[in-house]
Design a protein around this motif. Structure first.
Motif, PDB file in Angstrom:
ATOM      1  N   PRO A 156     -10.826   8.520  10.982  1.00  9.12           N
ATOM      2  CA  PRO A 156     -10.598   9.104   9.656  1.00  9.12           C
ATOM      3  C   PRO A 156      -9.782   8.216   8.723  1.00  9.12           C
ATOM      4  CG  PRO A 156      -9.093  10.083  11.238  1.00  9.12           C
ATOM      5  CD  PRO A 156      -9.966   9.156  12.012  1.00  9.12           C
ATOM      6  N   PHE A 157      -9.537   6.966   9.118  1.00  5.65           N
ATOM      7  CA  PHE A 157      -8.683   6.068   8.345  1.00  5.65           C
ATOM      8  C   PHE A 157      -9.499   4.953   7.684  1.00  5.65           C
ATOM      9  CE2 PHE A 157      -6.244   7.681  11.950  1.00  5.65           C
ATOM     10  CZ  PHE A 157      -5.152   8.255  11.309  1.00  5.65           C
ATOM     11  N   TYR A 158      -9.045   4.508   6.500  1.00  5.43           N
ATOM     12  CA  TYR A 158      -9.565   3.281   5.915  1.00  5.43           C
ATOM     13  C   TYR A 158      -9.011   2.112   6.722  1.00  5.43           C
ATOM     14  CZ  TYR A 158     -11.621   5.254   1.671  1.00  5.43           C
ATOM     15  OH  TYR A 158     -12.431   5.935   0.789  1.00  5.43           O
ATOM     16  N   ASP A 196     -10.697  15.929   6.544  1.00  2.20           N
ATOM     17  CA  ASP A 196     -10.902  15.269   7.836  1.00  2.20           C
ATOM     18  C   ASP A 196     -10.804  13.749   7.761  1.00  2.20           C
ATOM     19  OD1 ASP A 196     -13.167  14.969   6.311  1.00  2.20           O
ATOM     20  OD2 ASP A 196     -14.570  15.261   7.967  1.00  2.20           O
ATOM     21  N   LYS A 197     -10.493  13.209   6.583  1.00  2.00           N
ATOM     22  CA  LYS A 197     -10.383  11.753   6.450  1.00  2.00           C
ATOM     23  C   LYS A 197      -9.561  11.414   5.215  1.00  2.00           C
ATOM     24  CE  LYS A 197     -14.794  11.485   3.962  1.00  2.00           C
ATOM     25  NZ  LYS A 197     -16.159  10.903   3.957  1.00  2.00           N
ATOM     26  N   GLU A 198      -9.127  10.168   5.136  1.00  2.00           N
ATOM     27  CA  GLU A 198      -8.335   9.717   3.999  1.00  2.00           C
ATOM     28  C   GLU A 198      -9.179   9.648   2.725  1.00  2.00           C
ATOM     29  OE1 GLU A 198      -4.902   6.856   5.950  1.00  2.00           O
ATOM     30  OE2 GLU A 198      -6.808   5.948   5.344  1.00  2.00           O
ATOM     31  N   SER A 199      -8.498   9.823   1.583  1.00  2.00           N
ATOM     32  CA  SER A 199      -9.101   9.610   0.275  1.00  2.00           C
ATOM     33  C   SER A 199      -8.418   8.404  -0.362  1.00  2.00           C
ATOM     34  CB  SER A 199      -8.930  10.837  -0.622  1.00  2.00           C
ATOM     35  OG  SER A 199      -9.560  11.972  -0.057  1.00  2.00           O
ATOM     36  N   LEU A 200      -9.207   7.572  -1.044  1.00  2.00           N
ATOM     37  CA  LEU A 200      -8.692   6.321  -1.584  1.00  2.00           C
ATOM     38  C   LEU A 200      -8.474   6.387  -3.093  1.00  2.00           C
ATOM     39  CD1 LEU A 200      -8.074   3.235  -1.352  1.00  2.00           C
ATOM     40  CD2 LEU A 200     -10.534   2.856  -1.640  1.00  2.00           C
ATOM     41  N   PHE A 201      -7.281   5.955  -3.514  1.00  2.00           N
ATOM     42  CA  PHE A 201      -6.948   5.769  -4.922  1.00  2.00           C
ATOM     43  C   PHE A 201      -6.255   4.410  -5.045  1.00  2.00           C
ATOM     44  CE2 PHE A 201      -7.064  10.293  -4.081  1.00  2.00           C
ATOM     45  CZ  PHE A 201      -7.770  10.795  -5.150  1.00  2.00           C
ATOM     46  N   TYR A 202      -5.921   4.029  -6.281  1.00  2.00           N
ATOM     47  CA  TYR A 202      -5.218   2.758  -6.494  1.00  2.00           C
ATOM     48  C   TYR A 202      -4.014   2.973  -7.402  1.00  2.00           C
ATOM     49  CZ  TYR A 202      -9.153   0.285  -4.412  1.00  2.00           C
ATOM     50  OH  TYR A 202     -10.114  -0.165  -3.543  1.00  2.00           O
ATOM     51  N   ARG A 250       0.856  -1.183   0.000  1.00  2.00           N
ATOM     52  CA  ARG A 250       0.000   0.000   0.000  1.00  2.00           C
ATOM     53  C   ARG A 250       0.888   1.227   0.000  1.00  2.00           C
ATOM     54  NH1 ARG A 250      -3.661  -1.583   3.479  1.00  2.00           N
ATOM     55  NH2 ARG A 250      -2.948  -3.604   2.751  1.00  2.00           N
ATOM     56  N   VAL A 251       0.328   2.340  -0.456  1.00  2.00           N
ATOM     57  CA  VAL A 251       1.082   3.595  -0.501  1.00  2.00           C
ATOM     58  C   VAL A 251       0.354   4.612   0.371  1.00  2.00           C
ATOM     59  CG1 VAL A 251       1.927   5.491  -1.937  1.00  2.00           C
ATOM     60  CG2 VAL A 251       1.918   3.149  -2.836  1.00  2.00           C
ATOM     61  N   ILE A 252       1.075   5.230   1.305  1.00  2.00           N
ATOM     62  CA  ILE A 252       0.523   6.299   2.130  1.00  2.00           C
ATOM     63  C   ILE A 252       1.107   7.622   1.616  1.00  2.00           C
ATOM     64  CG2 ILE A 252       0.177   7.191   4.449  1.00  2.00           C
ATOM     65  CD1 ILE A 252      -0.942   4.366   4.026  1.00  2.00           C
ATOM     66  N   TYR A 253       0.230   8.517   1.148  1.00  2.00           N
ATOM     67  CA  TYR A 253       0.678   9.786   0.574  1.00  2.00           C
ATOM     68  C   TYR A 253       0.204  10.918   1.489  1.00  2.00           C
ATOM     69  CZ  TYR A 253       1.960  12.971  -3.284  1.00  2.00           C
ATOM     70  OH  TYR A 253       2.560  13.933  -4.064  1.00  2.00           O
ATOM     71  N   PRO A 254       1.087  11.468   2.336  1.00  2.00           N
ATOM     72  CA  PRO A 254       0.705  12.627   3.155  1.00  2.00           C
ATOM     73  C   PRO A 254       0.294  13.778   2.241  1.00  2.00           C
ATOM     74  CG  PRO A 254       2.780  11.679   3.910  1.00  2.00           C
ATOM     75  CD  PRO A 254       2.476  11.042   2.594  1.00  2.00           C
ATOM     76  N   LEU A 274      -3.745   3.266  -2.568  1.00  2.00           N
ATOM     77  CA  LEU A 274      -3.002   4.493  -2.295  1.00  2.00           C
ATOM     78  C   LEU A 274      -3.918   5.398  -1.479  1.00  2.00           C
ATOM     79  CD1 LEU A 274      -0.828   6.620  -4.709  1.00  2.00           C
ATOM     80  CD2 LEU A 274      -2.484   7.719  -3.210  1.00  2.00           C
ATOM     81  N   PHE A 275      -3.481   5.739  -0.272  1.00  2.00           N
ATOM     82  CA  PHE A 275      -4.277   6.573   0.613  1.00  2.00           C
ATOM     83  C   PHE A 275      -3.685   7.977   0.680  1.00  2.00           C
ATOM     84  CE2 PHE A 275      -4.629   2.220   2.410  1.00  2.00           C
ATOM     85  CZ  PHE A 275      -5.994   2.030   2.221  1.00  2.00           C
ATOM     86  N   MET A 276      -4.481   8.978   0.312  1.00  2.00           N
ATOM     87  CA  MET A 276      -4.091  10.377   0.527  1.00  2.00           C
ATOM     88  C   MET A 276      -4.484  10.735   1.955  1.00  2.00           C
ATOM     89  SD  MET A 276      -2.646  11.613  -2.239  1.00  2.00           S
ATOM     90  CE  MET A 276      -2.729  13.377  -1.992  1.00  2.00           C
ATOM     91  N   ARG A 277      -3.485  11.029   2.784  1.00  2.00           N
ATOM     92  CA  ARG A 277      -3.724  11.235   4.218  1.00  2.00           C
ATOM     93  C   ARG A 277      -3.602  12.716   4.579  1.00  2.00           C
ATOM     94  NH1 ARG A 277      -0.936   6.963   7.998  1.00  2.00           N
ATOM     95  NH2 ARG A 277      -2.666   5.774   7.096  1.00  2.00           N
ATOM     96  N   PRO A 278      -4.666  13.307   5.117  1.00  2.00           N
ATOM     97  CA  PRO A 278      -4.656  14.734   5.476  1.00  2.00           C
ATOM     98  C   PRO A 278      -3.648  15.056   6.573  1.00  2.00           C
ATOM     99  CG  PRO A 278      -6.903  13.904   5.347  1.00  2.00           C
ATOM    100  CD  PRO A 278      -5.992  12.708   5.301  1.00  2.00           C
TER     101      PRO A 278
END
Length: 227
Positions: A170-172, A100-106, A29-33, A135-139
């Motif tokens: 706020p997390f998947y 306020d929460k993660e956004s999901l991509f792949y 998985r990819v965590i993207y701040p 891929l999670f875009m993390r606020p």
């Protein structure tokens, strides 16, 4: 015996095990701040003889290609026994992402045998595979420490012949091996942030036992959610 080379292209989506042919990704998985300029992902070729063509792109949660990301290089030849680094850059408007929460991509990566490798064997069945990882875009303000503890905040309850799992964080959260009274009720469940899922089951018990996949792709086993 076949005289011509047969090439079969298959799309194989692998989430937990991020590998295809002799090529593997350095993460599941990819965590993207959200405030980061870029993130990187390593690609390995464990095949000491075969070269592969690697093509990568980003899709959204509806599996549509997303143009707000640039992957460098988007297409390259992966030499036998070597590794390479991919850069993922978000070029879209960050104001459009949830604060306020993660956004999901792949993240998608297609592995194609090179034409030079194909020419070596005229009686071969060659396979093109695609690996797909989250891929999670993390606020800002959401720490990895909070992410690692988020599964402890799940709330579970029975609703008729269903188990409701609520995620107030706020997390998947990615759960696997969900069990009640040592009986499987689901192989896997991804619960979006500040949302819930329903699992159909006739099995009753005092608690739901599950494993959770963390930021590092590791399974944290035997977590309990009281029903």
């Amino acid at each position: 015996m076949l005289k011509k080379l047969i090439i079969v292209f298959l799309s194989i989506f692998i989430c937990q095990f991020a590998h295809a042919a002799g090529v593997s990704l350095g993460a599941t998985r990819v965590i993207y701040p959200i405030n980061a300029n870029q993130v990187t992902l390593k690609v390995y070729n464990s095949d000491n003889e075969g070269n592969y063509l690697i093509q990568s792109w980003i899709t959204d949660s509806a599996d549509k290609k997303n143009g707000d990301f640039i992957i460098t290089p988007p297409l390259f030849v992966m030499k036998a026994g070597l590794n390479n680094m991919l850069r993922v850059v978000y070029t879209g408007n960050r104001e459009n992402l949830a604060k306020d929460k993660e956004s999901l991509f792949y993240f998608n990566s297609k592995v194609i045998p090179s034409t030079a490798e194909l020419a070596k064997n005229q009686n071969a069945l060659m396979i093109s595979t695609t690996t797909k990882i989250k891929l999670f875009m993390r606020p800002n303000g959401l720490t990895i420490e909070d992410a690692l503890e988020a599964h402890k905040k799940l709330k579970c309850s029975y609703q008729n012949n269903q188990i409701k799992i609520e995620n107030p964080t706020p997390f998947y959260l990615n759960l696997v091996s969900l069990r009640v009274n040592n009986h499987d009720v689901s192989n896997a469940a991804m619960i979006p942030p500040m949302d819930s899922v329903l699992l159909k089951t006739s099995i009753k018990g005092p608690s739901l036992l599950f494993n959770v996949i963390n930021d590092y792709g590791a399974q944290i086993k035997d977590n309990i959610c009281t029903l």
